[in-house]
Design a protein around this motif. Structure first.
Motif, PDB file in Angstrom:
ATOM      1  N   GLU A   3       0.768  -1.046  -0.265  1.00 27.13           N
ATOM      2  CA  GLU A   3       0.020   0.160  -0.204  1.00 27.13           C
ATOM      3  C   GLU A   3       1.337   1.232  -0.324  1.00 27.13           C
ATOM      4  O   GLU A   3       2.086   1.420   0.428  1.00 27.13           O
ATOM      5  N   ILE A   4       0.802   2.093  -0.650  1.00 29.71           N
ATOM      6  CA  ILE A   4       1.095   3.800  -1.384  1.00 29.71           C
ATOM      7  C   ILE A   4      -0.704   5.072  -0.028  1.00 29.71           C
ATOM      8  O   ILE A   4      -0.769   4.549  -0.312  1.00 29.71           O
ATOM      9  N   VAL A   5      -0.196   5.091   0.642  1.00 27.08           N
ATOM     10  CA  VAL A   5      -0.675   5.795   1.486  1.00 27.08           C
ATOM     11  C   VAL A   5      -0.014   7.978   1.005  1.00 27.08           C
ATOM     12  O   VAL A   5       1.416   8.078   1.661  1.00 27.08           O
ATOM     13  N   LEU A   6      -0.875   8.590   0.524  1.00 25.00           N
ATOM     14  CA  LEU A   6      -0.146   9.595   0.065  1.00 25.00           C
ATOM     15  C   LEU A   6      -0.908  11.055   0.690  1.00 25.00           C
ATOM     16  O   LEU A   6      -1.709  10.706   0.585  1.00 25.00           O
ATOM     17  N   ILE A   7      -0.067  12.239   1.775  1.00 24.12           N
ATOM     18  CA  ILE A   7      -1.034  12.836   2.275  1.00 24.12           C
ATOM     19  C   ILE A   7      -0.543  14.469   1.706  1.00 24.12           C
ATOM     20  O   ILE A   7       0.882  14.164   1.270  1.00 24.12           O
ATOM     21  N   ARG A   8      -1.497  14.901   1.476  1.00 23.42           N
ATOM     22  CA  ARG A   8      -1.021  16.605   1.191  1.00 23.42           C
ATOM     23  C   ARG A   8      -0.633  16.902   2.528  1.00 23.42           C
ATOM     24  O   ARG A   8      -1.416  16.766   2.934  1.00 23.42           O
ATOM     25  N   HIS A   9      -0.040  18.026   2.437  1.00 19.77           N
ATOM     26  CA  HIS A   9       0.363  18.608   2.921  1.00 19.77           C
ATOM     27  C   HIS A   9      -0.550  19.859   3.916  1.00 19.77           C
ATOM     28  O   HIS A   9      -1.982  19.987   3.537  1.00 19.77           O
ATOM     29  N   GLY A  10      -0.644  19.884   5.286  1.00 19.86           N
ATOM     30  CA  GLY A  10      -2.110  20.561   5.545  1.00 19.86           C
ATOM     31  C   GLY A  10      -1.650  22.561   4.801  1.00 19.86           C
ATOM     32  O   GLY A  10      -0.802  22.752   4.386  1.00 19.86           O
ATOM     33  N   GLN A  11      -2.700  23.203   5.689  1.00 19.27           N
ATOM     34  CA  GLN A  11      -3.500  24.125   4.843  1.00 19.27           C
ATOM     35  C   GLN A  11      -1.789  25.300   4.955  1.00 19.27           C
ATOM     36  O   GLN A  11      -0.463  25.089   5.801  1.00 19.27           O
ATOM     37  N   ALA A  12      -0.840  26.081   3.878  1.00 23.37           N
ATOM     38  CA  ALA A  12       0.337  26.427   3.862  1.00 23.37           C
ATOM     39  C   ALA A  12      -0.348  28.154   3.823  1.00 23.37           C
ATOM     40  O   ALA A  12      -1.874  28.994   4.519  1.00 23.37           O
ATOM     41  N   ASN A  13       0.558  29.376   3.389  1.00 19.22           N
ATOM     42  CA  ASN A  13       0.811  30.636   3.387  1.00 19.22           C
ATOM     43  C   ASN A  13       0.093  31.051   2.402  1.00 19.22           C
ATOM     44  O   ASN A  13      -0.605  31.237   1.287  1.00 19.22           O
ATOM     45  N   SER A  14      -1.737  30.522   2.303  1.00 20.47           N
ATOM     46  CA  SER A  14      -2.695  30.740   0.792  1.00 20.47           C
ATOM     47  C   SER A  14      -2.554  32.460   0.328  1.00 20.47           C
ATOM     48  O   SER A  14      -3.375  32.337  -0.584  1.00 20.47           O
ATOM     49  N   ALA A  15      -2.568  32.969   1.116  1.00 26.43           N
ATOM     50  CA  ALA A  15      -2.353  35.040   0.892  1.00 26.43           C
ATOM     51  C   ALA A  15      -0.594  35.064  -0.505  1.00 26.43           C
ATOM     52  O   ALA A  15      -0.741  36.028   0.041  1.00 26.43           O
ATOM     53  N   ALA A  16      -0.003  33.530   0.141  1.00 24.38           N
ATOM     54  CA  ALA A  16       1.386  34.236  -1.021  1.00 24.38           C
ATOM     55  C   ALA A  16       1.399  34.381  -2.378  1.00 24.38           C
ATOM     56  O   ALA A  16       0.108  34.250  -2.601  1.00 24.38           O
ATOM     57  N   ARG A  17       1.799  35.270  -2.791  1.00 24.60           N
ATOM     58  CA  ARG A  17       2.552  35.418  -4.123  1.00 24.60           C
ATOM     59  C   ARG A  17       3.524  34.886  -4.693  1.00 24.60           C
ATOM     60  O   ARG A  17       3.831  34.776  -6.092  1.00 24.60           O
ATOM     61  N   ASP A  18       4.064  33.718  -4.020  1.00 25.26           N
ATOM     62  CA  ASP A  18       5.241  33.653  -4.331  1.00 25.26           C
ATOM     63  C   ASP A  18       5.949  32.610  -3.898  1.00 25.26           C
ATOM     64  O   ASP A  18       5.588  32.010  -2.509  1.00 25.26           O
ATOM     65  N   GLU A  19       6.490  31.508  -4.391  1.00 25.23           N
ATOM     66  CA  GLU A  19       6.921  30.440  -3.542  1.00 25.23           C
ATOM     67  C   GLU A  19       7.143  30.444  -2.068  1.00 25.23           C
ATOM     68  O   GLU A  19       7.282  29.388  -1.334  1.00 25.23           O
ATOM     69  N   ALA A  20       8.713  31.411  -2.237  1.00 29.67           N
ATOM     70  CA  ALA A  20       8.859  30.905  -0.786  1.00 29.67           C
ATOM     71  C   ALA A  20       8.063  31.559   0.069  1.00 29.67           C
ATOM     72  O   ALA A  20       8.241  30.962   1.719  1.00 29.67           O
TER      73      ALA A  20
END
Length: 217
Positions: A3-20
């Motif tokens: 079995e492979i279980v994939l988990i998406r990360h928790g909520q990140a900084n959704s107001a950001a406009r760049d990856e950093a």
């Protein structure tokens, strides 16, 4: 059977406009990861191998989950597609701005993925290179008789589902859009290949008092 279980990360900084700026969990994202870790521990979930992407939001999510197996191994193949640079390239080439509202994201993502696939825009890698690294880690994680946990991002999960179901690029966009933060996706490794067994589950958020925590961004 494995079995492979994939988990998406928790909520990140959704107001950001760049990856950093984006690459860190919000306060809610930390709670989502902790809730999921507690749920999985209570259910007796244990893994023979734990992989996580190299991004900060992957590490913070894995830390929130707690010990569900051996120490996580960092695998950059589980890192997200280069959305912000691709979005800027689409803006510069076609005048399409990054979406300012959540309801604009669906149309934007579909156009972005199509332009990237056709090599009309470029981020840090080509569409083919992204597809190749994701399918490489998928094949490597498909170990008969072993359970592998992967902490990753929505684009990676969608690309794995695309590979398993033979979806086109529009299908890739559609499968990527509804993926919840901290969601669980299950793949079974059988004698006849790897198959999708569960998609986008958030059992740790099923309680009425956590309905607000079912986030996409």
């Amino acid at each position: 059977m494995g079995e492979i279980v994939l988990i998406r990360h928790g909520q990140a900084n959704s107001a950001a406009r760049d990856e950093a700026s984006y690459d860190r969990l919000s306060a809610l994202g930390h709670r989502q990861a902790a809730w999921l870790g507690a749920h999985m521990a209570e259910a007796g979930e244990r893994y023979d191998r734990v992989l996580m992407g190299a991004l900060r939001r992957h590490r913070e999510t894995a830390e929130g989950l707690g010990a569900l197996g051996p120490a996580p191994e960092v695998d950059p193949r589980l890192d997200e597609l280069d959305y912000f640079n691709l979005g800027k390239a689409l803006r510069d080439m076609r005048g399409v701005p990054l979406p300012a509202r959540e309801e604009e994201f669906a149309a934007h993502l579909s156009r972005l993925l199509a332009a990237w696939r056709d090599a009309e825009i470029m981020g840090q890698e080509t569409f083919s290179d992204f597809e190749m690294r994701v399918t490489d880690v998928l094949h490597e994680a498909a170990e008969p008789g072993r359970r592998v946990l992967c902490v990753t991002s929505g684009g990676v999960i969608a690309m794995m589902v695309r590979a398993l179901l033979g979806l086109d690029t529009e299908g890739l966009a559609r499968i990527m859009l509804p993926i919840f933060n901290s969601s669980v996706h299950r793949l079974l490794v059988t004698d006849h290949g790897t198959i999708l067994a569960g998609f986008n589950a958030v059992p740790h958020l099923d309680r009425p008092d956590r309905a607000h925590a079912r986030t996409h961004y």
